[in-house]
Write a protein that holds these residues in place. Structure first.
Motif, PDB file in Angstrom:
ATOM      1  N   PHE A  27       0.825  -1.209   0.000  1.00  0.00           N
ATOM      2  CA  PHE A  27       0.000   0.000   0.000  1.00  0.00           C
ATOM      3  C   PHE A  27       0.860   1.260   0.000  1.00  0.00           C
ATOM      4  N   GLY A  28       2.034   1.147  -0.604  1.00  0.00           N
ATOM      5  CA  GLY A  28       2.852   2.327  -0.834  1.00  0.00           C
ATOM      6  C   GLY A  28       3.901   2.621   0.213  1.00  0.00           C
ATOM      7  N   PHE A  29       4.015   1.801   1.251  1.00  0.00           N
ATOM      8  CA  PHE A  29       5.023   2.032   2.279  1.00  0.00           C
ATOM      9  C   PHE A  29       6.372   1.456   1.852  1.00  0.00           C
ATOM     10  N   GLU A  30       7.427   2.187   2.145  1.00  0.00           N
ATOM     11  CA  GLU A  30       8.773   1.649   1.992  1.00  0.00           C
ATOM     12  C   GLU A  30       9.097   0.843   3.246  1.00  0.00           C
ATOM     13  N   TYR A  31       9.484  -0.403   3.060  1.00  0.00           N
ATOM     14  CA  TYR A  31       9.736  -1.316   4.172  1.00  0.00           C
ATOM     15  C   TYR A  31      11.223  -1.293   4.523  1.00  0.00           C
ATOM     16  N   LEU A  32      11.541  -0.878   5.749  1.00  0.00           N
ATOM     17  CA  LEU A  32      12.923  -0.834   6.224  1.00  0.00           C
ATOM     18  C   LEU A  32      13.072  -1.798   7.392  1.00  0.00           C
ATOM     19  N   SER A  33      14.025  -2.705   7.283  1.00  0.00           N
ATOM     20  CA  SER A  33      14.204  -3.756   8.283  1.00  0.00           C
ATOM     21  C   SER A  33      15.592  -3.671   8.908  1.00  0.00           C
ATOM     22  N   THR A  34      15.641  -3.602  10.237  1.00  0.00           N
ATOM     23  CA  THR A  34      16.946  -3.602  10.901  1.00  0.00           C
ATOM     24  C   THR A  34      17.646  -4.945  10.716  1.00  0.00           C
ATOM     25  N   ASP A  35      16.877  -6.034  10.635  1.00  0.00           N
ATOM     26  CA  ASP A  35      17.487  -7.347  10.399  1.00  0.00           C
ATOM     27  C   ASP A  35      18.179  -7.394   9.038  1.00  0.00           C
ATOM     28  N   ALA A  36      17.514  -6.853   8.019  1.00  0.00           N
ATOM     29  CA  ALA A  36      18.095  -6.862   6.674  1.00  0.00           C
ATOM     30  C   ALA A  36      19.375  -6.029   6.627  1.00  0.00           C
ATOM     31  N   VAL A  37      19.350  -4.864   7.272  1.00  0.00           N
ATOM     32  CA  VAL A  37      20.541  -4.011   7.296  1.00  0.00           C
ATOM     33  C   VAL A  37      21.654  -4.680   8.105  1.00  0.00           C
ATOM     34  N   ARG A  38      21.271  -5.329   9.206  1.00  0.00           N
ATOM     35  CA  ARG A  38      22.272  -6.040  10.019  1.00  0.00           C
ATOM     36  C   ARG A  38      22.992  -7.103   9.197  1.00  0.00           C
ATOM     37  N   ARG A  39      22.223  -7.891   8.443  1.00  0.00           N
ATOM     38  CA  ARG A  39      22.845  -8.948   7.639  1.00  0.00           C
ATOM     39  C   ARG A  39      23.738  -8.375   6.548  1.00  0.00           C
ATOM     40  N   LYS A  40      23.377  -7.187   6.062  1.00  0.00           N
ATOM     41  CA  LYS A  40      24.197  -6.547   5.037  1.00  0.00           C
ATOM     42  C   LYS A  40      25.510  -6.022   5.628  1.00  0.00           C
ATOM     43  N   LEU A  41      25.433  -5.388   6.797  1.00  0.00           N
ATOM     44  CA  LEU A  41      26.621  -4.785   7.401  1.00  0.00           C
ATOM     45  C   LEU A  41      27.489  -5.800   8.138  1.00  0.00           C
ATOM     46  N   TYR A  42      26.846  -6.850   8.669  1.00  0.00           N
ATOM     47  CA  TYR A  42      27.585  -7.863   9.437  1.00  0.00           C
ATOM     48  C   TYR A  42      27.244  -9.261   8.908  1.00  0.00           C
ATOM     49  N   PRO A  43      27.642  -9.575   7.685  1.00  0.00           N
ATOM     50  CA  PRO A  43      27.285 -10.876   7.107  1.00  0.00           C
ATOM     51  C   PRO A  43      27.816 -12.034   7.949  1.00  0.00           C
ATOM     52  N   GLY A  44      26.931 -12.991   8.212  1.00  0.00           N
ATOM     53  CA  GLY A  44      27.328 -14.176   8.963  1.00  0.00           C
ATOM     54  C   GLY A  44      27.298 -14.018  10.468  1.00  0.00           C
ATOM     55  N   LYS A  45      27.015 -12.808  10.958  1.00  0.00           N
ATOM     56  CA  LYS A  45      26.999 -12.580  12.405  1.00  0.00           C
ATOM     57  C   LYS A  45      25.576 -12.616  12.954  1.00  0.00           C
ATOM     58  N   ALA A  46      25.414 -13.312  14.071  1.00  0.00           N
ATOM     59  CA  ALA A  46      24.126 -13.340  14.754  1.00  0.00           C
ATOM     60  C   ALA A  46      23.957 -12.050  15.555  1.00  0.00           C
ATOM     61  N   PRO A  47      22.723 -11.684  15.907  1.00  0.00           N
ATOM     62  CA  PRO A  47      22.499 -10.437  16.652  1.00  0.00           C
ATOM     63  C   PRO A  47      23.341 -10.317  17.917  1.00  0.00           C
ATOM     64  N   LEU A  48      23.486 -11.418  18.660  1.00  0.00           N
ATOM     65  CA  LEU A  48      24.231 -11.356  19.916  1.00  0.00           C
ATOM     66  C   LEU A  48      25.740 -11.241  19.703  1.00  0.00           C
ATOM     67  N   ASP A  49      26.194 -11.463  18.464  1.00  0.00           N
ATOM     68  CA  ASP A  49      27.623 -11.332  18.165  1.00  0.00           C
ATOM     69  C   ASP A  49      28.029  -9.884  17.900  1.00  0.00           C
ATOM     70  N   ILE A  50      27.041  -9.004  17.791  1.00  0.00           N
ATOM     71  CA  ILE A  50      27.310  -7.601  17.474  1.00  0.00           C
ATOM     72  C   ILE A  50      27.306  -6.795  18.766  1.00  0.00           C
ATOM     73  N   PRO A  51      28.389  -6.084  19.072  1.00  0.00           N
ATOM     74  CA  PRO A  51      28.454  -5.307  20.322  1.00  0.00           C
ATOM     75  C   PRO A  51      27.295  -4.320  20.418  1.00  0.00           C
ATOM     76  N   TYR A  52      26.705  -4.269  21.605  1.00  0.00           N
ATOM     77  CA  TYR A  52      25.557  -3.383  21.812  1.00  0.00           C
ATOM     78  C   TYR A  52      25.922  -2.317  22.842  1.00  0.00           C
ATOM     79  N   PRO A  53      25.652  -1.048  22.564  1.00  0.00           N
ATOM     80  CA  PRO A  53      24.947  -0.537  21.381  1.00  0.00           C
ATOM     81  C   PRO A  53      25.859  -0.086  20.244  1.00  0.00           C
ATOM     82  N   GLU A  54      27.188  -0.005  20.505  1.00  0.00           N
ATOM     83  CA  GLU A  54      28.067   0.634  19.522  1.00  0.00           C
ATOM     84  C   GLU A  54      28.042  -0.063  18.157  1.00  0.00           C
ATOM     85  N   GLY A  55      27.937  -1.394  18.165  1.00  0.00           N
ATOM     86  CA  GLY A  55      27.904  -2.100  16.893  1.00  0.00           C
ATOM     87  C   GLY A  55      26.603  -1.908  16.133  1.00  0.00           C
TER      88      GLY A  55
END
Length: 398
Positions: A27-55
């Motif tokens: 219905f015209g919305f642009e869909y933005l996903s933090t999961d999709a961006v995470r996989r792009k920036l940190y390929p192969g890394k699980a969420p808990l493998d990324i330092p929080y919050p700096e990563g």
């Protein structure tokens, strides 16, 4: 005045945020996903493998950048993120001065909604199992999020409005979607009306309706089976209840079937219970969670193909691999697993309407070639039943 909408969906993993967000995309919305961006920036890394919050800061910044570009182009935005605390929510809702002034200059009024989606623990568990996720990992993620969780109902930021849907099950998602659409002034996408209006045009192909039959199954077997051996690794996109996958995968070493409908995934797993080499997973064909050069064969039977999905196929397919796409003589509307009688539901059964065959072939062939494929062969075959009018199709399906 241009009315724009920024929606941020919040909730625990498997609370159904992604389903609602992707529905809004229609219905015209642009869909933005933090999961999709995470996989792009940190390929192969699980969420808990990324330092929080700096990563996670680069992930949130990327979402903000895409959000601003989309809003300034005059389109609505829905952000799919757990957004468990006010710091993250502020990131998504706050606009820099330049963006605010640009929107004002364009005469745009931005409406902001923080939307909490929930399901009970049993439903969440069932969804995680359907997606093939490790439950221990899910619980660890939720525990980590709870450590700095802040109730979104108490969130106060400028003119952000809060909505909560406590029962985001598949039965209620249509109601939730309709409510959100009504708030945002979205009109329903009435496929039946679309068919009627198209049919009235002169020299239109819309009067020809094809109900998918058995012919494509024989074609699939002839094309795919000669390429299967004991080392073959396969992927079936939009596997549904795994009926096609079971037809042509015998003899392969490993077969993955992916879909985004939990009910169909559960049915598919029942169907393949005696085939240990087959794994059914929840996954979006536009965002494959597989390494490069993984598959010997990838099939897509009636799942909507996009430029992005073709790029993902090309990335994950081995050199010299085979991609088999089965499309129809017009716009495909996803099969919902039921034989229903109302016109709008019958279209949902799996029909092709509106576009001429040559247009479909041209568009999809271009998508495949643009992704990098050098050899593309088109085989045409006809469905088992063809009707000149929708009324004839309805009578047949009754």
């Amino acid at each position: 005045m241009v009315e724009l909408y920024l929606l941020v969906l919040t909730g625990w993993p498997s609370d159904g945020k992604t389903n609602i967000a992707k529905m809004l995309r229609d219905f015209g919305f642009e869909y933005l996903s933090t999961d999709a961006v995470r996989r792009k920036l940190y390929p192969g890394k699980a969420p808990l493998d990324i330092p929080y919050p700096e990563g996670w800061e680069p992930i949130w910044d990327e979402i903000r950048m895409r959000r601003d570009v989309t809003l300034l182009s005059g389109r609505n935005v829905v952000i799919d993120s757990c957004a468990q605390n006010n710091y993250i929510r502020d990131k998504f809702f706050s606009l820099d001065l330049e963006t605010k002034l640009s929107l004002k200059a364009k005469g745009a009024h931005l409406h902001k909604y923080l939307i909490k989606l929930c399901v009970n623990d049993d439903v969440r568990l069932q969804r995680e199992l359907a997606r093939g996720r490790n439950l221990d990992d899910m619980l660890k993620i939720i525990d980590a999020m709870k450590s700095d969780y802040q109730d979104p109902a108490n969130y106060k930021f400028e003119d952000v409005l809060f909505l909560e849907y406590p029962n985001n099950t598949f039965d209620d998602q249509a109601k939730i979607l309709e409510h959100i659409k009504s708030l945002c002034g979205c009109s329903s996408r009435n496929i039946w009306n679309k068919y009627i209006s198209v049919k009235k045009r002169k020299k239109s192909y819309a009067g020809k309706i094809v109900v998918s039959g058995e012919d494509h199954r024989a074609n699939l077997e002839q094309i795919i089976k000669p390429h299967i051996n004991k080392s073959t690794v396969m992927l079936d996109e939009g596997c549904g209840i795994a009926d096609h996958l079971l037809l042509y995968s015998m003899g392969a070493k490993k077969i993955y079937g992916i879909d985004t409908c939990t009910e169909l995934i559960l049915e598919a797993r029942k169907s393949v219970a005696n085939r240990p080499e087959i794994e059914i997973m929840w996954m979006d064909i536009n965002d494959l969670e597989f390494d490069n050069n993984t598959f010997d064969i990838i099939t897509n039977v009636f799942a909507p193909q996009t430029k992005k999905s073709c790029e993902e196929v090309y990335r994950t397919l081995k050199k010299g691999g085979l991609y088999v796409r089965v499309t129809g003589a017009g716009e495909f509307v996803e099969y919902n697993g039921k034989l229903l009688k109302r016109p709008q539901d019958i279209i949902g059964r799996g029909m092709f309407i509106d576009k001429m065959p040559k247009q479909i072939l041209t568009e999809e062939t271009h998508q495949v070639k643009s992704a990098g494929f050098s050899f593309v062969k088109v085989n045409e075959f006809q469905g088992i039943k063809i009707f000149k009018t929708m009324e004839d199709a309805i009578s047949y399906l009754r």
